[in-house]
Design a protein around this motif. Structure first.
Motif, PDB file in Angstrom:
ATOM      1  N   LEU A 137      45.682  34.346  37.918  1.00 44.65           N
ATOM      2  CA  LEU A 137      46.414  34.701  36.699  1.00 44.65           C
ATOM      3  C   LEU A 137      45.604  34.426  35.433  1.00 44.65           C
ATOM      4  O   LEU A 137      45.642  35.195  34.482  1.00 44.65           O
ATOM      5  N   THR A 138      44.862  33.323  35.417  1.00 39.38           N
ATOM      6  CA  THR A 138      44.088  32.981  34.216  1.00 39.38           C
ATOM      7  C   THR A 138      42.786  33.757  34.130  1.00 39.38           C
ATOM      8  O   THR A 138      42.248  33.934  33.039  1.00 39.38           O
ATOM      9  N   HIS A 139      42.269  34.211  35.270  1.00 39.70           N
ATOM     10  CA  HIS A 139      41.003  34.959  35.325  1.00 39.70           C
ATOM     11  C   HIS A 139      41.191  36.218  36.183  1.00 39.70           C
ATOM     12  O   HIS A 139      40.650  36.318  37.283  1.00 39.70           O
ATOM     13  N   PRO A 140      41.988  37.191  35.712  1.00 38.58           N
ATOM     14  CA  PRO A 140      42.332  38.349  36.548  1.00 38.58           C
ATOM     15  C   PRO A 140      41.148  39.231  36.945  1.00 38.58           C
ATOM     16  O   PRO A 140      41.220  39.948  37.927  1.00 38.58           O
ATOM     17  N   ARG A 141      40.046  39.187  36.225  1.00 39.79           N
ATOM     18  CA  ARG A 141      38.892  40.041  36.559  1.00 39.79           C
ATOM     19  C   ARG A 141      37.779  39.284  37.277  1.00 39.79           C
ATOM     20  O   ARG A 141      36.694  39.814  37.470  1.00 39.79           O
ATOM     21  N   ALA A 142      38.040  38.048  37.665  1.00 40.39           N
ATOM     22  CA  ALA A 142      37.002  37.234  38.296  1.00 40.39           C
ATOM     23  C   ALA A 142      36.984  37.354  39.816  1.00 40.39           C
ATOM     24  O   ALA A 142      36.171  36.724  40.473  1.00 40.39           O
ATOM     25  N   GLY A 143      37.873  38.155  40.384  1.00 34.79           N
ATOM     26  CA  GLY A 143      37.887  38.336  41.832  1.00 34.79           C
ATOM     27  C   GLY A 143      38.311  37.095  42.591  1.00 34.79           C
ATOM     28  O   GLY A 143      37.829  36.858  43.692  1.00 34.79           O
TER      29      GLY A 143
END
Length: 186
Positions: free
Chosen positions: A90-96
């Motif tokens: 949720l905090t890093h949605p594009r970090a895989g």
């Protein structure tokens, strides 16, 4: 400009290249996708994962889930045995941050890492093979995924669940309007 691009037989940077059944992102979705040949699955995101690392591995999307010392990685969405509210899907949605795979969501210069399931060890670095070539320079027609994949031009034609992609010009088994004719520069 659009009429000029339509009159050209070659694809430019702005074209989305809806050829064959290759995975593409013609409409600015979160990543490349395709219509499938499975009648029960109209469309699916494509499996465009990196299985080796370049640089610090920030774009790695492989499935290694053990640290260099052999510890099993904790799921990113789990808060047990180690609570970590900052690095979550949720905090890093594009970090895989999928499942418990090794990632580098903070761009650590030392590379991939994960929280561990060992109550005595909060986190550790992972060992993932280095890619044999340097990452490609940004240019039209990229063969690997960057960002949302709008400029991806590789030849992967399989979805994440293993379905074969339907040709963009085909209307069976799924009817759609995203054809090369309707999107000449998409």
């Amino acid at each position: 400009l659009l009429s000029v691009l339509r009159s050209m037989n070659t694809c430019t940077y702005f074209c989305r290249d809806l050829r064959e059944n290759y995975c593409r992102n013609p409409d600015g979705d979160s990543r490349p996708w395709c219509f499938t040949t499975d009648p029960s699955v109209p469309w699916e995101y494509c499996s465009l994962k990196r299985y080796c690392i370049n640089g610090n591995g920030k774009d790695y999307r492989g499935t290694v889930a053990k640290t260099g010392n052999g510890r099993t990685c904790q799921e990113w969405s789990s808060q047990s045995p180690h609570s970590h509210k900052y690095f979550t899907p949720l905090t890093h949605p594009r970090a895989g941050l999928d499942k418990n795979y090794c990632r580098n969501p903070d761009g650590d210069v030392n590379g991939l890492w994960c929280f561990t399931t060992d109550p005595e060890k909060i986190w550790e670095y992972c060992e993932v093979p280095r890619c044999s070539t340097s990452p490609p320079v940004p240019a039209p027609g990229r063969q690997c995924l960057s960002g949302r994949g709008e400029d991806y031009r590789g030849k992967i034609s399989v979805t994440e669940s293993g379905n074969t992609c339907q040709h963009w010009s085909a209307q069976s088994p799924h009817r759609h309007a995203r054809t090369p004719e309707n999107y000449p520069c998409k």
